[in-house]
Scaffold this motif. Structure first.
Motif: not given
Length: 467
Positions: A358-359, A370-372, A399-400, A405-406
Motif C-alpha cells: 500500500d505504501l 522496486t515497489s508498486i 497487476t501481479i 510482482v514477487d
C-alpha cells in the motif's frame, strides 16, 4: 475586570512558548517519516526527481535537503522552518490589518497549538510552505510592492495548485481600485513562475473532476462544504465533528456583513471555493488560512459585551488545542515495527525483487526494492462514493503478472479507506492460493510477507497445430 499586569503576561507567554516547544519537539524528534502516502510520495519525488502531477516546489526544496542528509530530523527541518516563517508573517499581516499586539499573539498561539498545524509542520507536507508564500504575497501587496507579491503568488501556485486563486484575488483587487500599472507589475512575475506548472499540469492531468456527472458533483460539493465548515474546529481540536460547522456558517455570515479587509477576505473566499471543488477533504489545506479565519471572527466580537467571552474562548481554544495536540503527537506511529519489517525484507528477499504494498514509496526508500502500489486510487470513490471496495482482488491479481510482482506486503490497517480495502483484497488472493505466507522470524505482529505463487502459463487453445 482589570487587565493582567505585564509580569503576568510575560510569564504566560513564556509558559505558552515552553508548551509549544515541547509539542513540536515531540513531533520533530519522532523518527517516523513517510507513514502517510502523500508524505512518502513527496520524499520519493525529492530523492528520485521523478516528475509527478503534484506541484514541484516543495519536493525540489526537499531534494536539496536530501542531498545533505536523509535523516528524518534534518528533512523535517524544512516544513518546521516554513511554519515558523508563516507564523511570523501572519503576525505581521494581522498587525497591518489593525489587530492589537495581544490579539496577534492570541491568533498566532491558537494556530500554532492546533494539532493540524503541528502535524503539517513536523511532516513532509507542502502546506506550511504554501502558507508562508501566500501570506508573504498579501503583505507585499499591502506594502505597495506588486512585483514581490507576484513572485510570491507564483511560487505559492507552484507549491499548491489552489494558490492560483491568490493570483486572481490580488489581481481583482488591483483592477477594482484601478491600479492597472501595479496589476501588470504583479501579473507578469506571477505568471512567469506559475504558468509553466499550470500548463504542464493541465496537459498531463487535466482539470480535476471533469469525468464526474451532475449527481456526483452535487455529492462532492455538499460533503466538501460540510467538511470545510467543520475544518476550523477539527484543525484546532484534532476531533472530527461536523456539528460545529453550523456555528461556523453563522459566524461567517456575520463577518461578511461587517467585512473590512478586502484583499485577505477575497483571497479567503476564493480559496475556500477552490477547496470545496477539490476531490479530497479540505482539512489540511485549510490550515494555512486558519489565522485569517480567526481574525475575521475576532474583529467582530473583540469589543463590547462579547469581548470577555471571546477572550476566555480564545484561551480555552489554546489550552484544548495543546492538550489534543499533545495526545496526537504521543500517539504511537508503529515506526519501530516498520523498521523491523524493513530489516526482514532486506534480509530475505533478492535485491531485484518486486514488492506490492500500500505504501510503495515508503518501502522503496527503506528497502531498496522496486515497489508498486498495485492500484490507482480514485479520490471521488475514496471519500464521496457510497461504501464499496476501493481495491478489488481482480485488480491486484491483474497487476501481479503485468508488473512481475514477487512478494506482497501487508501491514495493519491504517486510518484510511484504501488500506482496509487493500488488506481485504490480499486476504482474498490468499484464500484463492494466488499468494502464500512466508514464515519468517522477526516479523512484528500484524505484519505479513507473502510470496506470489508462480504458475506455469498454459498454452492457448490450438497452439502448435497447423491449419
Amino acid at each position: 475586570m482589570a487587565p493582567p499586569s505585564p509580569r503576568i503576561r510575560r510569564i504566560s507567554l513564556i509558559c505558552l512558548l515552553a508548551a509549544l516547544g515541547v509539542l513540536y519537539a515531540i513531533g520533530w524528534f519522532s523518527p517516523a517519516i513517510g507513514l502517510e502516502y502523500r508524505e512518502g510520495a513527496n520524499l520519493l519525488q525529492a530523492v528520485t526527481g521523478h516528475v509527478e502531477t503534484n506541484p514541484p516546489l516543495f519536493p525540489w526544496l526537499l531534494g536539496l535537503f536530501a542531498l545533505v542528509s536523509r535523516q528524518p530530523q534534518w528533512l523535517k527541518l524544512l516544513p518546521l522552518l516554513c511554519a515558523a516563517g508563516w507564523l511570523a508573517l501572519t503576525w505581521r499581516l494581522l498587525a497591518k490589518m489593525g489587530a492589537s499586539r495581544a490579539c496577534c499573539w492570541m491568533m498566532i498561539a491558537i494556530a500554532a497549538a492546533s494539532p493540524a498545524v503541528e502535524h503539517l509542520a513536523t511532516g513532509l507536507y507542502p502546506e506550511m510552505l504554501f502558507g508562508l508564500l501566500a501570506i508573504g504575497s498579501l503583505i507585499a501587496l499591502l506594502d505597495e510592492r506588486p512585483i514581490l507579491s507576484g513572485v510570491a503568488a507564483g511560487l505559492a501556485t507552484v507549491t499548491m495548485t489552489s494558490g492560483a486563486v491568490l493570483i486572481v484575488a490580488c489581481l481583482l483587487t488591483l483592477v477594482t481600485y484601478r491600479r492597472l500599472r501595479a496589476a501588470v507589475m504583479f501579473l507578469v512575475p506571477a505568471m512567469l513562475f506559475a504558468s509553466p506548472w499550470l500548463g504542464w499540469w493541465m496537459a498531463h492531468s487535466g482539470m480535476p473532476n471533469t469525468n464526474l456527472d451532475l449527481s456526483e458533483w452535487s455529492v462532492l460539493l455538499w460533503k466538501n462544504a460540510i467538511w470545510l465548515a467543520a475544518a476550523p474546529f477539527t484543525a484546532m481540536s484534532g476531533y472530527a465533528n461536523n456539528y460545529p460547522g453550523l456555528l461556523t456558517a453563522v459566524a461567517l455570515l456575520i463577518v461578511l456583513i461587517r467585512r473590512r479587509q478586502f484583499v485577505p477576505d477575497l483571497f479567503f473566499g476564493l480559496y475556500c471555493v477552490a477547496l470545496v471543488c477539490r476531490p479530497e477533504p479540505p482539512l489540511y489545506a485549510f490550515a494555512p488560512v486558519l489565522p485569517l479565519f480567526l481574525w475575521m471572527l475576532w474583529r467582530v466580537v473583540r469589543r463590547g459585551r462579547f469581548a470577555l467571552i471571546s477572550q476566555v474562548t480564545a484561551i480555552g481554544l489554546i489550552a484544548s488545542a495543546l492538550w489534543f495536540g499533545l495526545g496526537q503527537a504521543l500517539r504511537p506511529a508503529g515506526w519501530p515495527d516498520y523498521q523491523k519489517l524493513f530489516a526482514v525484507i532486506r534480509a530475505n528477499t533478492p535485491q531485484n525483487a518486486v514488492l506490492m504494498t500500500d505504501l510503495d514509496p515508503l518501502y522503496y526508500l527503506n528497502t531498496g526494492r522496486t515497489s508498486i502500489r498495485g492500484f490507482t486510487p480514485d479520490g471521488y470513490r475514496t471519500w464521496y462514493a457510497p461504501p464499496r471496495p476501493l481495491v478489488t482482488p481482480d485488480e491486484l491479481y491483474a497487476t501481479i503478472p503485468a508488473r512481475r510482482v514477487d512478494f506482497v506486503v501487508m501491514a495493519p490497517d491504517r486510518e484510511v479507506p484504501e488500506s482496509v480495502s487493500y488488506n481485504n483484497s490480499i486476504d482474498a488472493l490468499e484464500r484463492g492460493d494466488f499468494v502464500e505466507p512466508v514464515e519468517l522470524p522477526g516479523l512484528p505482529a500484524g505484519y505479513r510477507l507473502l510470496r506470489v505463487v508462480k504458475r506455469p502459463r498454459l498454452p492457448r487453445s490450438g497452439a502448435g497445430t497447423s491449419h
